[in-house]
Design a protein around this motif. Sequence first.
Motif, PDB file in Angstrom:
ATOM      1  N   SER A  57      18.975-100.143  49.913  1.00 18.74           N
ATOM      2  CA  SER A  57      18.938 -99.611  51.285  1.00 18.74           C
ATOM      3  C   SER A  57      20.143 -98.718  51.580  1.00 18.74           C
ATOM      4  O   SER A  57      20.045 -97.794  52.377  1.00 18.74           O
ATOM      5  CB  SER A  57      18.928-100.757  52.299  1.00 18.74           C
ATOM      6  N   PHE A  58      21.271 -99.038  50.937  1.00 19.71           N
ATOM      7  CA  PHE A  58      22.511 -98.322  51.251  1.00 19.71           C
ATOM      8  C   PHE A  58      23.238 -97.949  49.971  1.00 19.71           C
ATOM      9  O   PHE A  58      23.298 -98.731  49.021  1.00 19.71           O
ATOM     10  CB  PHE A  58      23.416 -99.193  52.137  1.00 19.71           C
ATOM     11  N   ILE A  59      23.786 -96.735  49.984  1.00 20.05           N
ATOM     12  CA  ILE A  59      24.483 -96.184  48.821  1.00 20.05           C
ATOM     13  C   ILE A  59      25.936 -95.905  49.210  1.00 20.05           C
ATOM     14  O   ILE A  59      26.201 -95.348  50.280  1.00 20.05           O
ATOM     15  CB  ILE A  59      23.814 -94.848  48.379  1.00 20.05           C
ATOM     16  N   VAL A  60      26.844 -96.281  48.294  1.00 20.71           N
ATOM     17  CA  VAL A  60      28.280 -96.043  48.526  1.00 20.71           C
ATOM     18  C   VAL A  60      28.817 -95.125  47.434  1.00 20.71           C
ATOM     19  O   VAL A  60      28.590 -95.352  46.240  1.00 20.71           O
ATOM     20  CB  VAL A  60      29.066 -97.373  48.489  1.00 20.71           C
ATOM     21  N   VAL A  61      29.537 -94.084  47.854  1.00 20.60           N
ATOM     22  CA  VAL A  61      30.189 -93.178  46.902  1.00 20.60           C
ATOM     23  C   VAL A  61      31.638 -92.966  47.336  1.00 20.60           C
ATOM     24  O   VAL A  61      31.905 -92.732  48.521  1.00 20.60           O
ATOM     25  CB  VAL A  61      29.451 -91.820  46.811  1.00 20.60           C
ATOM     26  N   GLY A  62      32.555 -93.077  46.383  1.00 25.85           N
ATOM     27  CA  GLY A  62      33.967 -92.872  46.685  1.00 25.85           C
ATOM     28  C   GLY A  62      34.633 -91.885  45.740  1.00 25.85           C
ATOM     29  O   GLY A  62      34.894 -90.731  46.090  1.00 25.85           O
ATOM     30  N   ASN A  63      34.863 -92.342  44.510  1.00 22.25           N
ATOM     31  CA  ASN A  63      35.577 -91.585  43.483  1.00 22.25           C
ATOM     32  C   ASN A  63      35.218 -90.118  43.388  1.00 22.25           C
ATOM     33  O   ASN A  63      36.092 -89.253  43.357  1.00 22.25           O
ATOM     34  CB  ASN A  63      35.236 -92.214  42.129  1.00 22.25           C
ATOM     35  N   LEU A  64      33.930 -89.846  43.325  1.00 17.89           N
ATOM     36  CA  LEU A  64      33.447 -88.479  43.115  1.00 17.89           C
ATOM     37  C   LEU A  64      33.977 -87.538  44.204  1.00 17.89           C
ATOM     38  O   LEU A  64      34.401 -86.415  43.917  1.00 17.89           O
ATOM     39  CB  LEU A  64      31.917 -88.496  43.154  1.00 17.89           C
TER      40      LEU A  64
END
Length: 258
Positions: free
Chosen positions: A224-231
């Motif tokens: 349901s939910f996507i998390v992106v940080g590093n990129l």
Amino acid sequence: MVLDHSVLNHLLTARKERGGGFLVLIDPDRTSTHEAIALAEAAEDCGVDAILVGTSFLLEQDFGATVRKIKEITTLPVIIFPGSYAQIRPEADAILFTSLLSGRNPEYLIGEQVKGAPLVKRFNLESIPTGYLLIASDNLTSVQYISNTSPIPRDKPDIATAHALATQYLGMRLVYLEAGSGATHAVPVELITKVASYIDIPIITGGGLRKPEDCATRIEAGASFIVVGNLLEKNQDKRFSLLREMTTAVHPLEIVTA
Ligand code: 1GP
């Protein structure tokens, strides 16, 4: 007592109306305050649903100031994603109140939570109870090292599913399938498909997601939910295009008008 689930409801509304929710993770240890503000502004402009702030290992001296500055420049919900109880701050709207259920280290199952609970109450934060399941990547991630726990093997979806079911039966509102920040391999699509077919609570997943299609396939699989940080931290010059492409990938129900 906080009975208002407004941040969780905001996320659930995004899932219902947009087909998924996209959360940007800002790690104050790897992002200057200046960069954090720029990223939060860009996130709001590009239709991101919420901002997570947290880190596995805190070197940054003024975590609270970073959270406050992010909060000042965005109307998006700001959610603490704590690596330890020391990251619980009054400036945020909510906290993913996590227990590292894939591990067997009592400190991360309940110890940190007991230390943190009085702070959550004192700061009047919305608590979003979340079962946190670490799924193995090829590399040793910070969360694995710091938590001193064994991740679930990435080719054992049955084990992940049993943990996710236990998360649900413990009454948690979300299950976080985590490969670890900067993971070489994100959580496998097949594993998400299997877990999603067994549980009723929403799945949030992140760690090592680098392409819009990586996000889209995980939403299709049942996350349901996507998390992106590093990129986003590493590609500041492409921040807007990456955010737009990923936001579109995570919102399959959204009609894009060019
Ligand atoms: C880490 O899932 C998040 O907790 C995000 O991972 O930094 O690899 O995008 P990345």
